[in-house]
Write an enzyme that holds these catalytic residues in place. Structure first.
Site, PDB file in Angstrom:
ATOM      1  N   LYS A   1       3.817  -8.961  -2.453  1.00  0.00           N
ATOM      2  CA  LYS A   1       5.073  -8.759  -3.188  1.00  0.00           C
ATOM      3  C   LYS A   1       5.438  -7.290  -3.045  1.00  0.00           C
ATOM      4  CE  LYS A   1       7.224  -7.727  -6.516  1.00  0.00           C
ATOM      5  NZ  LYS A   1       8.302  -6.744  -6.433  1.00  0.00           N
TER       6      LYS A   1
ATOM      7  N   GLY B   1       0.790   0.943  -8.024  1.00  0.00           N
ATOM      8  CA  GLY B   1       2.046   1.212  -8.707  1.00  0.00           C
ATOM      9  C   GLY B   1       1.801   2.096  -9.913  1.00  0.00           C
ATOM     10  N   SER B   2       2.685   2.004 -10.872  1.00  0.00           N
ATOM     11  CA  SER B   2       2.608   2.929 -11.999  1.00  0.00           C
ATOM     12  C   SER B   2       1.494   2.513 -12.974  1.00  0.00           C
ATOM     13  CB  SER B   2       3.947   2.961 -12.727  1.00  0.00           C
ATOM     14  OG  SER B   2       4.243   1.673 -13.207  1.00  0.00           O
ATOM     15  N   THR B   3       1.045   3.468 -13.748  1.00  0.00           N
ATOM     16  CA  THR B   3      -0.039   3.211 -14.695  1.00  0.00           C
ATOM     17  C   THR B   3       0.410   2.211 -15.765  1.00  0.00           C
ATOM     18  OG1 THR B   3      -1.096   5.310 -14.234  1.00  0.00           O
ATOM     19  CG2 THR B   3      -1.583   4.342 -16.371  1.00  0.00           C
TER      20      THR B   3
ATOM     21  N   GLY C   1       0.256  -1.156 -14.267  1.00  0.00           N
ATOM     22  CA  GLY C   1      -1.175  -1.432 -14.051  1.00  0.00           C
ATOM     23  C   GLY C   1      -1.852  -1.912 -15.324  1.00  0.00           C
TER      24      GLY C   1
ATOM     25  N   GLU D   1      -4.532   0.835  -8.125  1.00  0.00           N
ATOM     26  CA  GLU D   1      -4.256   2.186  -7.602  1.00  0.00           C
ATOM     27  C   GLU D   1      -3.014   2.675  -8.328  1.00  0.00           C
ATOM     28  OE1 GLU D   1      -6.172   3.699  -5.574  1.00  0.00           O
ATOM     29  OE2 GLU D   1      -7.399   2.029  -4.911  1.00  0.00           O
TER      30      GLU D   1
ATOM     31  N   CYS E   1       1.654   9.342  -4.606  1.00  0.00           N
ATOM     32  CA  CYS E   1       0.752   9.168  -5.754  1.00  0.00           C
ATOM     33  C   CYS E   1      -0.136  10.386  -5.961  1.00  0.00           C
ATOM     34  CB  CYS E   1      -0.081   7.905  -5.585  1.00  0.00           C
ATOM     35  SG  CYS E   1      -1.012   7.863  -4.066  1.00  0.00           S
TER      36      CYS E   1
ATOM     37  N   GLU F   1       3.646  11.629 -15.209  1.00  0.00           N
ATOM     38  CA  GLU F   1       3.969  11.565 -13.779  1.00  0.00           C
ATOM     39  C   GLU F   1       5.486  11.493 -13.618  1.00  0.00           C
ATOM     40  OE1 GLU F   1       3.174   7.942 -11.521  1.00  0.00           O
ATOM     41  OE2 GLU F   1       2.260   9.185  -9.980  1.00  0.00           O
TER      42      GLU F   1
HETATM   43  P1  NAD Z   1       5.924   0.099 -10.424  1.00  0.00           P
HETATM   44  O1  NAD Z   1       4.695  -0.063 -11.226  1.00  0.00           O
HETATM   45  O2  NAD Z   1       7.227   0.096 -11.099  1.00  0.00           O
HETATM   46  O3  NAD Z   1       6.027  -1.098  -9.347  1.00  0.00           O
HETATM   47  C1  NAD Z   1       5.028  -1.337  -8.386  1.00  0.00           C
HETATM   48  C2  NAD Z   1       5.114  -2.790  -7.945  1.00  0.00           C
HETATM   49  O4  NAD Z   1       4.801  -3.611  -9.061  1.00  0.00           O
HETATM   50  C3  NAD Z   1       6.489  -3.235  -7.471  1.00  0.00           C
HETATM   51  O5  NAD Z   1       6.345  -4.144  -6.420  1.00  0.00           O
HETATM   52  C4  NAD Z   1       7.071  -3.919  -8.689  1.00  0.00           C
HETATM   53  O6  NAD Z   1       8.017  -4.887  -8.374  1.00  0.00           O
HETATM   54  C5  NAD Z   1       5.822  -4.558  -9.268  1.00  0.00           C
HETATM   55  N1  NAD Z   1       5.890  -4.822 -10.710  1.00  0.00           N
HETATM   56  C6  NAD Z   1       6.599  -4.175 -11.663  1.00  0.00           C
HETATM   57  N2  NAD Z   1       6.396  -4.738 -12.871  1.00  0.00           N
HETATM   58  C7  NAD Z   1       5.519  -5.751 -12.677  1.00  0.00           C
HETATM   59  C8  NAD Z   1       4.905  -6.701 -13.538  1.00  0.00           C
HETATM   60  N3  NAD Z   1       5.157  -6.725 -14.840  1.00  0.00           N
HETATM   61  N4  NAD Z   1       4.042  -7.582 -13.001  1.00  0.00           N
HETATM   62  C9  NAD Z   1       3.755  -7.570 -11.699  1.00  0.00           C
HETATM   63  N5  NAD Z   1       4.318  -6.706 -10.817  1.00  0.00           N
HETATM   64  C10 NAD Z   1       5.193  -5.815 -11.307  1.00  0.00           C
HETATM   65  O7  NAD Z   1       5.702   1.372  -9.525  1.00  0.00           O
HETATM   66  P2  NAD Z   1       6.757   2.058  -8.534  1.00  0.00           P
HETATM   67  O8  NAD Z   1       7.742   2.794  -9.366  1.00  0.00           O
HETATM   68  O9  NAD Z   1       7.246   1.039  -7.550  1.00  0.00           O
HETATM   69  O10 NAD Z   1       5.835   3.074  -7.708  1.00  0.00           O
HETATM   70  C11 NAD Z   1       5.540   4.338  -8.138  1.00  0.00           C
HETATM   71  C12 NAD Z   1       4.165   4.362  -8.755  1.00  0.00           C
HETATM   72  O11 NAD Z   1       3.173   3.936  -7.823  1.00  0.00           O
HETATM   73  C13 NAD Z   1       3.759   5.758  -9.168  1.00  0.00           C
HETATM   74  O12 NAD Z   1       3.171   5.720 -10.435  1.00  0.00           O
HETATM   75  C14 NAD Z   1       2.718   6.139  -8.116  1.00  0.00           C
HETATM   76  O13 NAD Z   1       1.812   7.124  -8.527  1.00  0.00           O
HETATM   77  C15 NAD Z   1       2.071   4.831  -7.855  1.00  0.00           C
HETATM   78  N6  NAD Z   1       1.347   4.862  -6.563  1.00  0.00           N
HETATM   79  C16 NAD Z   1      -0.027   4.935  -6.589  1.00  0.00           C
HETATM   80  C17 NAD Z   1      -0.744   5.006  -5.394  1.00  0.00           C
HETATM   81  C18 NAD Z   1      -2.260   5.100  -5.383  1.00  0.00           C
HETATM   82  O14 NAD Z   1      -2.864   4.921  -4.338  1.00  0.00           O
HETATM   83  N7  NAD Z   1      -2.890   5.361  -6.502  1.00  0.00           N
HETATM   84  C19 NAD Z   1      -0.058   4.999  -4.173  1.00  0.00           C
HETATM   85  C20 NAD Z   1       1.334   4.945  -4.194  1.00  0.00           C
HETATM   86  C21 NAD Z   1       2.034   4.871  -5.405  1.00  0.00           C
END
Ligand code: NAD
Length: 502
Positions: free
Chosen positions: A199, A252-254, A257, A274, A308, A405
């Protein structure tokens, strides 16, 4: 600041990229393209214009994709393919990505906003390397034979362990380095023999769909890789909750997560997270300043801070603090900002209006709070989602600008005079993803790097991901690792065989 044209010129796109933009919105499920009944726009960040549509998947599409992945897991075409065949498929996919590298880079440049050179070298080049690295793994995965002492009278036994795929992996990725984030999830899972539902982020899904074309062309059996696009709260949520999923691999975001961890805790799905970061860059007084200042700037301004591991907090030792601030003030005004397809661009726009407004709100709050906010330029009224490289001075440890962040080109600068105080401050956020140190003192390198609570420390250089080295976080930055042997390990489970030997 060096200003370059702020809008990409999309009039001369190669035919291959045009085809990817113009296709009917559809999901890639069970090896076929299934048109979506509703769609979402793909928006070009340098102009804010709609360049394509993607399907808006929900429960039904996720059900179909998970069913396809479950069926493929049990089907002989994948289950019995064997390690050599899995290696060959992964190598073929790497070669296909390499052959289409220019088109894929362009696609992510116009979908995500990143400069073309970065898209080509890191996002696409890094994806090729990751598929090649994991192509080497299937033939090296092995269990153990164990000598067994049986209880008296039970006879002789032999013990064996087998490494088996965990099953169906739900891979959910962000938009910041779209193709590479997908590659980090797919490659180790495929090497382990898993099947996948990917996804991608609704903000940048086009390269994941293009990757599905190449997965098909490489000859992976139908259903081994499925791609469902849509919103996180709909498609993402349905995927996380689906009982047919064995493991969730999320980047994705904390905040997201945490929500996913709650669900996985209830259903006991395996989980890799992550998450976000607030990584410190640390400049000691003995650092090579010519390299360190540029390194500190690149650590935050690369990909407009949407990384990230971005070095968003800069700690500078007292005796060089003022000089470093002055040099950075000069340096940010030389950073070429503009549309990603334009020559010479170092920094492009942010991915979306929402992200730009979020960063702008942090800067406004900092200004109102009396902090020093030094932006290299003002993009008010510009067509796309631009934020200039910006320095923030005077922030306190507990301020949001220090603790949260931002995921934009904003560098908080802090002064320190004592190593212990520095380590406390560097460790003093909920995150623990990465850090970089600049010093010529090797003892200090060992001391400080072991005191930092984070998953990766880079010394005297800008960091970059290498497929053989794990990436991941301590504390609120998540658990589990992408890349390296760790990622394939996390897609395997161990079965013990206890054999009676007559
Ligand atoms: P986000 O958490 O908004 O979304 C990430 C993904 O999760 C997207 O595909 C989104 O559609 C999906 N998502 C959102 N809500 C969801 C839910 N309730 N259930 C399941 N899936 C859901 O993050 P973002 O804004 O797309 O990305 C930025 C974040 O990603 C930053 O916090 C960044 O630090 C982090 N990131 C971490 C790493 C790492 O390796 N640690 C690498 C890249 C990005």
């Amino acid at each position: 600041m060096t200003a370059i044209a702020l809008e990409n010129d999309l009039s001369q796109l190669p035919a291959g990229v045009r085809r990817w933009l113009d296709r009917t919105p559809a999901q890639f499920i069970a090896g076929a393209w299934q048109p979506g009944s509703t769609s979402l726009p793909a928006i070009e960040p340098s102009s804010g214009q709609v360049i394509a549509s993607i399907a808006k998947g929900g429960i039904a599409e996720i059900d179909a994709a998970v069913a396809a992945a479950r069926a493929a897991l049990a089907a002989p075409a994948w289950r019995d393919a064997g390690p050599v065949a899995r290696e060959a498929l992964l190598h073929r996919l790497a070669a296909l990505i390499e052959a289409r590298a220019d088109d894929l880079a362009l696609l992510d440049t116009i979908d995500n906003g990143m400069p073309l050179w970065l898209a080509r070298a890191v996002n696409v080049g890094g994806s090729v390397d990751v598929f090649r690295y994991y192509a080497g793994w299937p033939t090296k995965l092995a269990g153990r034979t164990v000598e067994v002492s049986a209880p008296p009278g039970m006879g002789r036994f032999q013990g064996l362990t087998r490494r088996e795929p965990v099953g169906v992996v739900a891979a959910i990725v962000p938009w910041n380095v779209p193709l590479m984030m997908a590659a980090w999830k797919l490659a180790p899972a495929l090497a382990a023999g898993c099947t996948i539902v990917l996804k991608p982020s609704e903000e940048a899904s086009l390269s994941a769909l293009a990757l599905a074309d190449l997965v098909e062309e490489a000859g992976f059996p139908a259903g081994v890789v499925n791609v469902v696009t849509g919103l996180g709260a709909e498609a993402g949520d349905a995927l996380v909750r689906h009982p047919g999923v064995d493991k969730i691999s999320f980047t994705g975001s904390t905040g997201t997560g945490r929500a996913i961890a709650r669900e996985a805790g209830g259903s006991l799905k395996k989980l890799t997270l992550e998450l976000g970061g607030k990584s410190p860059t640390i400049l000691f007084g003995d650092a090579d300043l010519d390299r360190a200042v540029v390194g500190a700037a690149n650590a935050i301004f690369l990909n407009s801070g949407q990384v990230c591991v971005a070095g968003s907090r800069l700690y500078v030792e007292d005796n060089i603090h003022d000089e470093v601030v002055e040099r950075l003030q000069t340096h940010i005004r030389t950073i070429p900002v503009g549309a990603g397809m334009r020559d010479g661009v170092f920094m492009g726009p942010l991915v979306s209006a929402r992200q730009r407004d979020r960063v702008a709100a942090y800067l406004e709050a900092a200004r109102v709070g009396g902090l020093g906010v030094d932006a290299a330029s003002d993009f008010a009224g510009a067509p796309g989602f631009y934020v200039a490289p910006t320095l923030v001075t005077g922030a306190r440890h507990d301020d949001p600008i220090t603790q949260e962040e931002i995921f934009g080109p904003v560098l908080g600068i802090y002064r320190f005079s004592d190593e212990e105080e520095l380590v406390r401050a560097a460790n003093g956020t909920e995150f623990g993803l990465a850090a970089s140190l600049w010093t010529r003192d090797i003892d200090r390198v060992h001391r400080v790097s072991s005191a930092l609570q984070c998953g990766k420390v880079t010394v005297n250089a800008g960091g970059f991901p290498y497929p053989g080295l794990p990436e991941g976080g301590y504390k609120g930055s998540g658990f589990g690792r992408d890349l390296g042997p760790d990622a394939v390990e996390q897609c395997l489970q161990t079965k013990t065989l206890l054999l009676h030997v007559s």
